[in-house]
Design a protein around this motif. Structure first.
Motif, PDB file in Angstrom:
ATOM      1  N   CYS A  42      16.394 -17.647   3.483  1.00 47.93           N
ATOM      2  CA  CYS A  42      15.154 -17.765   3.992  1.00 47.93           C
ATOM      3  C   CYS A  42      14.297 -18.742   3.579  1.00 47.93           C
ATOM      4  O   CYS A  42      14.078 -18.667   2.125  1.00 47.93           O
ATOM      5  N   HIS A  47      10.318 -21.082   3.889  1.00 46.87           N
ATOM      6  CA  HIS A  47       9.040 -20.974   4.669  1.00 46.87           C
ATOM      7  C   HIS A  47       8.044 -22.013   4.058  1.00 46.87           C
ATOM      8  O   HIS A  47       8.359 -22.819   3.047  1.00 46.87           O
ATOM      9  N   TYR A  95       6.344  -8.641  11.378  1.00 42.99           N
ATOM     10  CA  TYR A  95       7.435  -7.985  12.075  1.00 42.99           C
ATOM     11  C   TYR A  95       7.444  -7.137  13.124  1.00 42.99           C
ATOM     12  O   TYR A  95       8.094  -7.209  14.011  1.00 42.99           O
ATOM     13  N   TRP A 155      15.370 -15.762   9.537  1.00 43.06           N
ATOM     14  CA  TRP A 155      14.350 -14.548   9.936  1.00 43.06           C
ATOM     15  C   TRP A 155      14.739 -13.439  10.478  1.00 43.06           C
ATOM     16  O   TRP A 155      13.949 -12.799  11.128  1.00 43.06           O
ATOM     17  N   ARG A 198      15.710 -12.113   6.488  1.00 37.86           N
ATOM     18  CA  ARG A 198      14.111 -12.098   6.143  1.00 37.86           C
ATOM     19  C   ARG A 198      13.586 -11.432   5.012  1.00 37.86           C
ATOM     20  O   ARG A 198      14.448 -10.328   4.549  1.00 37.86           O
TER      21      ARG A 198
END
Length: 261
Positions: free
Chosen positions: A152, A154, A209, A222, A227
Motif C-alpha cells: 500500500c 500513498h 473506508y 487499497w 490497506r
C-alpha cells in the motif's frame, strides 16, 4: 555522497520496480520517479541540523485561481493557514475512492484543472495543497509513504513551517502535534512517534473506508486485504520518499542573501 544513488532506489521489496512503472503521467510521474528515499544516509540532506527554508516569492497574478482560493483561507499564523489549506483540499478535491465515476490516474492536470474537476488522487491533492501554500510563501515537498506490508502506497506533504518540516496529509486531513507543541515531521511519525500517527489516523481512516465505493476493493493496495488498518494507520509511513516542488509563478531566494547574513 551521491544522492543520485538514493533517487527512487533501495526501497524494500518490489517498490523500486513499482515506482519505475508508476501509472501516472506528466509532472506526477516525474515527481514519483524523482523521489529521494529517506534513510540514514540521506537524513542530513532531507532534514539538515539547522534548516533554513528558502524564502518563496509569489508573483501576484501568476496563478489567479490558486491565489483566489488562498485568499479565502483566513489570516493567522502560517501554521493555521496551512491547516486551513489542508482542510480546503480535503473538502473540495474529493478523493476518487469516494466518487461514483472512475477517475483515471494519469490525467496529468494542472493544479487549477484538478480543482475544477472536483476530484483528485492523493498525489494530485498533495500538489494542490503545496500550490496553495506556496502562493502564500510557504515551501512544500511531496512525501511519498509506503506501508510496512509493501503493498500500500500513498502521497502526502511536508511544509516548511517555523524553520522545520511538518507533515500534512490532505487526503485524511491529518497533521500531528507532538507533546511539545511542534507539528511532527514525517520521519518522526515513521519512527519514534508512530504511536501518535496510529492515533491520528484512526478516526479519519474509519470515516474514509465507510465512504469508499465498492470498486475500491479491486484497487491494488487499497482493497481491504492490503490497506492500512484503522488501529495501525501509522504503519503507512513505514518507508518514505521526498520530492521538492516549486510551482510556476513562485521563485525562491536564499535566506542568507535576503538577510545579509
Amino acid at each position: 555522497m551521491l544522492l543520485s544513488d538514493y533517487i527512487a532506489r533501495g526501497f524494500p521489496g518490489g517498490l523500486d520496480a513499482a515506482i519505475a512503472a508508476v501509472g501516472v503521467g506528466g509532472v506526477d510521474r516525474i515527481q514519483a520517479q524523482c523521489q529521494l528515499r529517506y534513510c540514514p544516509e540521506t537524513d542530513g540532506a532531507l532534514y539538515p541540523p539547522e534548516p533554513q527554508h528558502q524564502i518563496l516569492k509569489y508573483e501576484p497574478g501568476s496563478r489567479p485561481v490558486l491565489e483566489a482560493i488562498a485568499a479565502t483561507l483566513g489570516g493567522g499564523t502560517a501554521r493555521e493557514r496551512a491547516q486551513a489549506a489542508m482542510r480546503w483540499v480535503n473538502e473540495h478535491v474529493v478523493h476518487p475512492h469516494h466518487v461514483d465515476e472512475r477517475v483515471p490516474p494519469d490525467r496529468a492536470l494542472s493544479e487549477e484543472d484538478i480543482v475544477a474537476s472536483g476530484a483528485g488522487w492523493c498525489n494530485e491533492q498533495a500538489r494542490v495543497l503545496i500550490s496553495l501554500c506556496e502562493v502564500g510563501g510557504v515551501a512544500g515537498r511531496l512525501c511519498f509513504v509506503y506501508h510496512d506490508n509493501l503493498r500500500c502506497g500513498h502521497t502526502a506533504v511536508e511544509l516548511g513551517l517555523d524553520g522545520r518540516w511538518a507533515f500534512f496529509d490532505p487526503t485524511f486531513d491529518v497533521s500531528v502535534e507532538l507533546p511539545d507543541g511542534r507539528l511532527a515531521e514525517a520521519r518522526e511519525l515513521s519512527g519514534a512517534s508512530r504511536a501518535l500517527a496510529h492515533q491520528a489516523y484512526r478516526e479519519p481512516l474509519a470515516e474514509y473506508y465507510e465512504c469508499c465505493r465498492p470498486w475500491v476493493e479491486d484497487e491494488p493496495g487499497w482493497g481491504s486485504a492490503d490497506r492500512p488498518s484503522v488501529e495501525a494507520g501509522g504503519d503507512l509511513l513505514a518507508y518514505l520518499g521526498f520530492t521538492h516542488y516549486l510551482i510556476d509563478g513562485v521563485t525562491r531566494r536564499d535566506r542568507r542573501a535576503t538577510t545579509g547574513q
